[in-house]
Design an enzyme around this catalytic site. Sequence first.
Site, PDB file in Angstrom:
ATOM      1  N   LEU A 133     -23.943 -17.966  22.465  1.00  0.00           N
ATOM      2  CA  LEU A 133     -25.354 -17.589  22.436  1.00  0.00           C
ATOM      3  C   LEU A 133     -26.149 -18.745  21.842  1.00  0.00           C
ATOM      4  O   LEU A 133     -25.646 -19.497  21.001  1.00  0.00           O
ATOM      5  CB  LEU A 133     -25.571 -16.330  21.579  1.00  0.00           C
ATOM      6  CG  LEU A 133     -24.948 -15.021  22.072  1.00  0.00           C
ATOM      7  CD1 LEU A 133     -25.160 -13.917  21.042  1.00  0.00           C
ATOM      8  CD2 LEU A 133     -25.506 -14.598  23.425  1.00  0.00           C
ATOM      9  N   ASP A 134     -27.408 -18.881  22.280  1.00  0.00           N
ATOM     10  CA  ASP A 134     -28.292 -19.880  21.690  1.00  0.00           C
ATOM     11  C   ASP A 134     -28.462 -19.611  20.196  1.00  0.00           C
ATOM     12  O   ASP A 134     -28.292 -18.484  19.723  1.00  0.00           O
ATOM     13  CB  ASP A 134     -29.666 -19.848  22.360  1.00  0.00           C
ATOM     14  CG  ASP A 134     -29.635 -20.349  23.792  1.00  0.00           C
ATOM     15  OD1 ASP A 134     -28.670 -21.042  24.157  1.00  0.00           O
ATOM     16  OD2 ASP A 134     -30.586 -20.030  24.544  1.00  0.00           O
ATOM     17  N   ARG A 135     -28.832 -20.646  19.447  1.00  0.00           N
ATOM     18  CA  ARG A 135     -28.972 -20.549  17.995  1.00  0.00           C
ATOM     19  C   ARG A 135     -29.818 -19.347  17.569  1.00  0.00           C
ATOM     20  O   ARG A 135     -29.483 -18.638  16.612  1.00  0.00           O
ATOM     21  CB  ARG A 135     -29.598 -21.836  17.444  1.00  0.00           C
ATOM     22  CG  ARG A 135     -29.867 -21.811  15.946  1.00  0.00           C
ATOM     23  CD  ARG A 135     -30.611 -23.063  15.502  1.00  0.00           C
ATOM     24  NE  ARG A 135     -29.792 -24.246  15.719  1.00  0.00           N
ATOM     25  CZ  ARG A 135     -28.879 -24.692  14.855  1.00  0.00           C
ATOM     26  NH1 ARG A 135     -28.673 -24.026  13.727  1.00  0.00           N
ATOM     27  NH2 ARG A 135     -28.178 -25.771  15.109  1.00  0.00           N
TER      28      ARG A 135
END
Length: 309
Positions: A133-135
Amino acid sequence: MIFSWIYEKEETTLMKTFLRSKGISKSLLATIKFDGGSIWLNGKERTVLATLEKDDKVMIRIPDEGEHETTVGVDMPLDILFEDDHFLVVNKPFGAASIPSKVHPRLSMANRVKGYYQRQGYVDQVIHIVTRLDRDTTGVMLFARHGYAHALMDTLLRNKEVDKTYRAVLSEPVLTETHGFIDAPIGRTEDSIITRMVREDGKQALTEYWLDKSYPDGQTVKIKLHTGRTHQIRVHFTSIGAPLLGDDLYGGKADPDMLRQALHCESLEFVHPISGEALKIEAPLPDDFIKWESRQRDKEADIHVGTTI
């Protein structure tokens, strides 16, 4: 780790053919052969050239992985949603990257999971990330506890046998239908190696959505990806004039309750490739989603009262 099966077909077959059907790759076979593993047929150690007959019992022992990698373990909170001998599923918080970077070598989810493995004393401590997942995206994140489990999940992903759903808040209430698709190719923007955009020469991308609720300042939606392009959800909704709330990279409106793009991986469904159990693992909505919706409901109530007066 030990795995065993019963060969059930009438026709004979080679051990290596049978093991390949169970997702044992050539590289894993080499690991078993040279790094301390073993293959057994009806209680006797054999090679991959052994012949199997109906009702034969096959057993393999995969050697422990140890920690043959450079990820540093850290003692940070880990919200575990599911765990068995093969998989670990966690609820990723806002602000944590999936993997370490040069700037933040100790703050990623990989660092947290490594620290957890160390505290638990697990023999396999190599980090196998199955879904990233993105940050600033929260929610369900899947790790494999060993390389064989990782390979099996990669096969499920390639065969589109993993159902992952997201929740998002759109910063503009533009959707008029309760269900729809965004089918538009995605490629890099001309002046950036980070951002993406819808463009004719991009890669095919398909996003399915269900409108959940419309509010004065936006809409909540449930989303399923049918392709896996970088920033796909963020780019697709930006392309229809509804960037995600808080997504300053793609023009989403700022909001005091949403200090990042309003995107949450809500659930993950798959059939466990080893146990055969059907799993649905869910992550609760994060606090910033709940606060935003609560404020929107209050605003709706104020508008209703004002209209009545």
